[in-house]
Design a protein around this motif. Structure first.
Motif, PDB file in Angstrom:
ATOM      1  N   TRP A  37      65.241  14.100 -40.458  1.00 15.93           N
ATOM      2  CA  TRP A  37      64.300  15.195 -40.278  1.00 15.93           C
ATOM      3  C   TRP A  37      63.437  15.324 -41.526  1.00 15.93           C
ATOM      4  O   TRP A  37      63.931  15.275 -42.645  1.00 15.93           O
ATOM      5  CB  TRP A  37      65.063  16.499 -40.044  1.00 15.93           C
ATOM      6  CG  TRP A  37      64.197  17.727 -40.057  1.00 15.93           C
ATOM      7  CD1 TRP A  37      63.904  18.519 -41.122  1.00 15.93           C
ATOM      8  CD2 TRP A  37      63.500  18.279 -38.945  1.00 15.93           C
ATOM      9  NE1 TRP A  37      63.074  19.543 -40.748  1.00 15.93           N
ATOM     10  CE2 TRP A  37      62.799  19.421 -39.409  1.00 15.93           C
ATOM     11  CE3 TRP A  37      63.395  17.919 -37.589  1.00 15.93           C
ATOM     12  CZ2 TRP A  37      62.025  20.209 -38.578  1.00 15.93           C
ATOM     13  CZ3 TRP A  37      62.617  18.706 -36.761  1.00 15.93           C
ATOM     14  CH2 TRP A  37      61.947  19.833 -37.253  1.00 15.93           C
TER      15      TRP A  37
ATOM     16  N   LEU B 132      55.085  11.356 -39.059  1.00 15.39           N
ATOM     17  CA  LEU B 132      56.128  11.185 -38.055  1.00 15.39           C
ATOM     18  C   LEU B 132      55.823  10.008 -37.126  1.00 15.39           C
ATOM     19  O   LEU B 132      54.800   9.362 -37.228  1.00 15.39           O
ATOM     20  CB  LEU B 132      56.256  12.470 -37.233  1.00 15.39           C
ATOM     21  CG  LEU B 132      56.534  13.758 -38.012  1.00 15.39           C
ATOM     22  CD1 LEU B 132      56.508  14.962 -37.068  1.00 15.39           C
ATOM     23  CD2 LEU B 132      57.864  13.671 -38.745  1.00 15.39           C
ATOM     24  N   ASP B 133      56.760   9.757 -36.220  1.00 21.50           N
ATOM     25  CA  ASP B 133      56.601   8.791 -35.138  1.00 21.50           C
ATOM     26  C   ASP B 133      56.195   7.424 -35.664  1.00 21.50           C
ATOM     27  O   ASP B 133      55.148   6.865 -35.306  1.00 21.50           O
ATOM     28  CB  ASP B 133      55.570   9.297 -34.127  1.00 21.50           C
ATOM     29  CG  ASP B 133      55.712   8.595 -32.775  1.00 21.50           C
ATOM     30  OD1 ASP B 133      56.693   7.852 -32.605  1.00 21.50           O
ATOM     31  OD2 ASP B 133      54.849   8.789 -31.917  1.00 21.50           O
TER      32      ASP B 133
ATOM     33  N   THR C 285      58.391   9.053 -44.327  1.00 24.15           N
ATOM     34  CA  THR C 285      58.378   8.806 -42.890  1.00 24.15           C
ATOM     35  C   THR C 285      59.820   8.833 -42.406  1.00 24.15           C
ATOM     36  O   THR C 285      60.748   8.596 -43.188  1.00 24.15           O
ATOM     37  CB  THR C 285      57.731   7.452 -42.555  1.00 24.15           C
ATOM     38  OG1 THR C 285      58.441   6.407 -43.254  1.00 24.15           O
ATOM     39  CG2 THR C 285      56.264   7.429 -42.959  1.00 24.15           C
ATOM     40  N   PRO C 286      60.070   9.129 -41.129  1.00 22.40           N
ATOM     41  CA  PRO C 286      61.450   9.219 -40.646  1.00 22.40           C
ATOM     42  C   PRO C 286      62.183   7.884 -40.749  1.00 22.40           C
ATOM     43  O   PRO C 286      61.599   6.822 -40.531  1.00 22.40           O
ATOM     44  CB  PRO C 286      61.285   9.640 -39.185  1.00 22.40           C
ATOM     45  CG  PRO C 286      59.915  10.214 -39.093  1.00 22.40           C
ATOM     46  CD  PRO C 286      59.083   9.453 -40.080  1.00 22.40           C
TER      47      PRO C 286
ATOM     48  N   ASN D  31      51.600  14.139 -35.285  1.00 16.84           N
ATOM     49  CA  ASN D  31      52.440  13.234 -36.069  1.00 16.84           C
ATOM     50  C   ASN D  31      52.236  13.396 -37.574  1.00 16.84           C
ATOM     51  O   ASN D  31      52.778  12.603 -38.353  1.00 16.84           O
ATOM     52  CB  ASN D  31      52.154  11.778 -35.689  1.00 16.84           C
ATOM     53  CG  ASN D  31      52.671  11.430 -34.312  1.00 16.84           C
ATOM     54  OD1 ASN D  31      53.624  12.038 -33.825  1.00 16.84           O
ATOM     55  ND2 ASN D  31      52.049  10.462 -33.661  1.00 16.84           N
TER      56      ASN D  31
END
Length: 307
Positions: free
Chosen positions: A106, A216-217, A84-85, A204
């Protein structure tokens, strides 16, 4: 996508990066095509992504929001078997852009809007593993305190009425009203809040070779109804893999249907609101609603108790 949407150009992003983060000066800046509705995304070099809120707002309120998102993303990072970011920096308003903005790592992969994993059983196992990993993270005594998805289903009645009204020419609203009437009445039972990602929609989700490559997110990570992350079953999976996910997680009828209810609530808002401005999001809503309506059990055997 929004009437008052802010515009951000690669040139503006390049200037802001060079002014505020000189250590990244000279890195290429590339706008990322995205179906996202909250941020404009720009890639900075090979390993960073800058996120710029699309809607105007108060500077301090936006800073608090971005700080809270970064704290949530940092708490989630490294706690599941999928990447995950991770938050990296918080930018400030500058020439060409009036609000704070954020920088995070990223992640490689293709978003599920471009590589549909809906028929993949291995992906279903992966998604169940991610949800299980997230649920296993301790709440540290925290409970749901937001106003969005994850609390009381009936708190969304006014918004759903708005959605039904705007969807009259687009969807079978009488059928959808009856469906919501049944779903909103599902009891919570005595299940305590658990940690949830909070927004498992295709935009996401990163996919590689039919497997889950990343999520993501992560800014919405937090305590909520344990059923909330089950929206991913309806947004992402067809019937067979969906049942695989359910079996992996050991979901009972009530929890499963409440997940369906949260997916229904989210999907209803996307169809009409993004019909012209974001066809990908609008299409996602239509597909999710079709999956829910095709599941005849949702209309005939909705559980009424936690037992």
């Amino acid at each position: 996508m929004h009437a008052d949407q802010l515009r951000v150009s690669p040139e503006t992003v390049r200037e802001l990066v060079e002014e505020q983060f000189p250590r990244w000066r000279g890195r290429p800046v590339q706008e990322v095509a995205s179906a996202g509705t909250v941020n404009a995304i720009f890639r900075i070099g090979d390993d960073l992504a800058a996120r710029f809120p699309l809607q105007p707002g108060d500077v301090e309120a936006t800073r608090r929001w971005l700080t809270a998102e970064a704290e949530a993303a940092a708490e989630l990072a490294g706690r599941t078997r999928f990447p995950t970011p991770e938050p990296v920096a918080l930018g400030e308003p500058g020439r060409g852009y009036p609000l704070p903005w954020s920088v995070q790592t990223w992640l490689p992969g293709v978003v599920a809007t471009d590589e549909d994993p809906g028929e993949s059983v291995p992906f279903a196992h992966d998604l169940a593993a991610f949800i299980g990993d997230v649920r296993a993270i301790g709440t540290r005594g925290r409970t749901f305190r937001g106003s969005g998805r994850g609390g009381d289903l009936t708190a969304h009645d006014e918004w759903m009425e708005t959605c039904f009204r705007h969807s009259e020419s687009l969807l079978d609203v009488p059928l959808l009203r009856r469906t919501w009437s049944a779903l909103r009445a599902l009891p919570r039972g005595d299940a305590p809040d658990l940690m949830n990602h909070g927004d498992l929609i295709p935009g996401n989700i990163l996919v590689a070779g039919g497997r889950l490559a990343g999520v993501l997110d992560a800014g919405g990570f937090g305590p909520a109804d344990p059923a909330l992350d089950l929206v991913g079953a309806w947004h992402l999976l067809e019937a067979g893999p969906r049942e695989v996910l359910r079996a992996d997680l050991g979901c009972g009828d009530l929890e499963w249907r409440r997940g369906q209810a949260w997916a229904f609530q989210q999907a209803m808002g996307t169809v009409w609101y993004y019909r012209e401005s974001n066809p990908t999001m609008s299409g996602m809503g239509r597909r999710t609603l079709a999956r829910i309506l095709a599941d005849t059990r949702s209309m005939t055997t909705l559980p009424r108790t936690a037992g």
